[in-house]
Scaffold this motif. Structure first.
Motif, PDB file in Angstrom:
ATOM      1  N   ASP A  23       0.816  -1.212   0.000  1.00 49.78           N
ATOM      2  CA  ASP A  23       0.000   0.000   0.000  1.00 49.78           C
ATOM      3  C   ASP A  23       0.850   1.263   0.000  1.00 49.78           C
ATOM      4  N   GLY A  24       2.101   1.160   0.403  1.00 55.19           N
ATOM      5  CA  GLY A  24       2.941   2.341   0.495  1.00 55.19           C
ATOM      6  C   GLY A  24       2.643   3.154   1.738  1.00 55.19           C
ATOM      7  N   SER A  25       1.957   2.567   2.713  1.00 56.88           N
ATOM      8  CA  SER A  25       1.596   3.289   3.927  1.00 56.88           C
ATOM      9  C   SER A  25       2.671   3.151   5.003  1.00 56.88           C
ATOM     10  N   GLU A  26       3.850   2.735   4.609  1.00 56.83           N
ATOM     11  CA  GLU A  26       4.950   2.580   5.550  1.00 56.83           C
ATOM     12  C   GLU A  26       5.465   3.973   5.931  1.00 56.83           C
ATOM     13  N   SER A  27       5.616   4.213   7.211  1.00 56.97           N
ATOM     14  CA  SER A  27       6.064   5.539   7.654  1.00 56.97           C
ATOM     15  C   SER A  27       7.554   5.704   7.381  1.00 56.97           C
ATOM     16  N   ALA A  28       7.996   6.926   7.443  1.00 59.61           N
ATOM     17  CA  ALA A  28       9.402   7.227   7.188  1.00 59.61           C
ATOM     18  C   ALA A  28      10.293   6.572   8.240  1.00 59.61           C
ATOM     19  N   ALA A  29       9.835   6.532   9.487  1.00 65.60           N
ATOM     20  CA  ALA A  29      10.611   5.904  10.556  1.00 65.60           C
ATOM     21  C   ALA A  29      10.734   4.398  10.313  1.00 65.60           C
ATOM     22  N   ASP A  30       9.640   3.765   9.896  1.00 66.47           N
ATOM     23  CA  ASP A  30       9.677   2.332   9.603  1.00 66.47           C
ATOM     24  C   ASP A  30      10.608   2.049   8.427  1.00 66.47           C
ATOM     25  N   ARG A  31      10.540   2.879   7.427  1.00 67.22           N
ATOM     26  CA  ARG A  31      11.386   2.720   6.249  1.00 67.22           C
ATOM     27  C   ARG A  31      12.864   2.884   6.624  1.00 67.22           C
ATOM     28  N   ALA A  32      13.153   3.888   7.450  1.00 62.96           N
ATOM     29  CA  ALA A  32      14.530   4.119   7.885  1.00 62.96           C
ATOM     30  C   ALA A  32      15.037   2.964   8.738  1.00 62.96           C
ATOM     31  N   ALA A  33      14.195   2.431   9.604  1.00 57.64           N
ATOM     32  CA  ALA A  33      14.591   1.304  10.444  1.00 57.64           C
ATOM     33  C   ALA A  33      14.860   0.067   9.590  1.00 57.64           C
ATOM     34  N   ARG A  34      14.024  -0.150   8.590  1.00 59.45           N
ATOM     35  CA  ARG A  34      14.218  -1.306   7.714  1.00 59.45           C
ATOM     36  C   ARG A  34      15.508  -1.151   6.908  1.00 59.45           C
ATOM     37  N   GLN A  35      15.769   0.049   6.407  1.00 60.29           N
ATOM     38  CA  GLN A  35      16.996   0.304   5.658  1.00 60.29           C
ATOM     39  C   GLN A  35      18.229   0.106   6.543  1.00 60.29           C
ATOM     40  N   ALA A  36      18.158   0.573   7.782  1.00 57.88           N
ATOM     41  CA  ALA A  36      19.282   0.411   8.712  1.00 57.88           C
ATOM     42  C   ALA A  36      19.525  -1.069   8.999  1.00 57.88           C
ATOM     43  N   ARG A  37      18.463  -1.829   9.169  1.00 57.76           N
ATOM     44  CA  ARG A  37      18.582  -3.275   9.411  1.00 57.76           C
ATOM     45  C   ARG A  37      19.209  -3.967   8.212  1.00 57.76           C
ATOM     46  N   GLU A  38      18.742  -3.626   7.016  1.00 57.61           N
ATOM     47  CA  GLU A  38      19.297  -4.242   5.808  1.00 57.61           C
ATOM     48  C   GLU A  38      20.761  -3.868   5.619  1.00 57.61           C
ATOM     49  N   TRP A  39      21.100  -2.593   5.863  1.00 55.01           N
ATOM     50  CA  TRP A  39      22.473  -2.143   5.700  1.00 55.01           C
ATOM     51  C   TRP A  39      23.392  -2.814   6.711  1.00 55.01           C
ATOM     52  N   SER A  40      22.939  -2.919   7.960  1.00 52.79           N
ATOM     53  CA  SER A  40      23.792  -3.536   8.979  1.00 52.79           C
ATOM     54  C   SER A  40      23.994  -5.020   8.700  1.00 52.79           C
ATOM     55  N   THR A  41      22.985  -5.697   8.194  1.00 44.06           N
ATOM     56  CA  THR A  41      23.134  -7.108   7.831  1.00 44.06           C
ATOM     57  C   THR A  41      24.127  -7.254   6.689  1.00 44.06           C
ATOM     58  N   TRP A  42      24.016  -6.394   5.684  1.00 42.40           N
ATOM     59  CA  TRP A  42      24.943  -6.435   4.555  1.00 42.40           C
ATOM     60  C   TRP A  42      26.368  -6.168   5.022  1.00 42.40           C
ATOM     61  N   ALA A  43      26.540  -5.169   5.882  1.00 41.92           N
ATOM     62  CA  ALA A  43      27.872  -4.810   6.372  1.00 41.92           C
ATOM     63  C   ALA A  43      28.480  -5.934   7.201  1.00 41.92           C
TER      64      ALA A  43
END
Length: 70
Positions: free
Chosen positions: A14-34
């Motif tokens: 739906d694209g109803s993901e908040s900016a905070a949720d999106r940032a948290a998901r990006q941080a999780r993905e980046w930390s896993t990759w790193a």
């Protein structure tokens, strides 16, 4: 349990993901990759690191002495 997964997929679709949720998901993905990359670097870099440090020490050991476990 399945309804939670369906709701999560629905929220993402739906694209109803908040900016905070999106940032948290990006941080999780980046930390896993790193962490995966750091694991590979540590795995393949440890022996060369030991050799370089050993060859720069006094007295200078032979390569066989650096590589032997005893």
């Amino acid at each position: 349990m399945a309804s939670g997964a369906a709701e999560k997929g629905k929220a993402l679709a739906d694209g109803s993901e908040s900016a905070a949720d999106r940032a948290a998901r990006q941080a999780r993905e980046w930390s896993t990759w790193a962490m995966k990359k750091a694991k590979v670097v540590a795995h393949y870099g440890f022996i060369p690191f030991v050799i370089v440090v050993g060859m720069n020490s006094e007295p200078k050991p032979r390569l066989a002495q650096l590589l032997s476990p005893i």
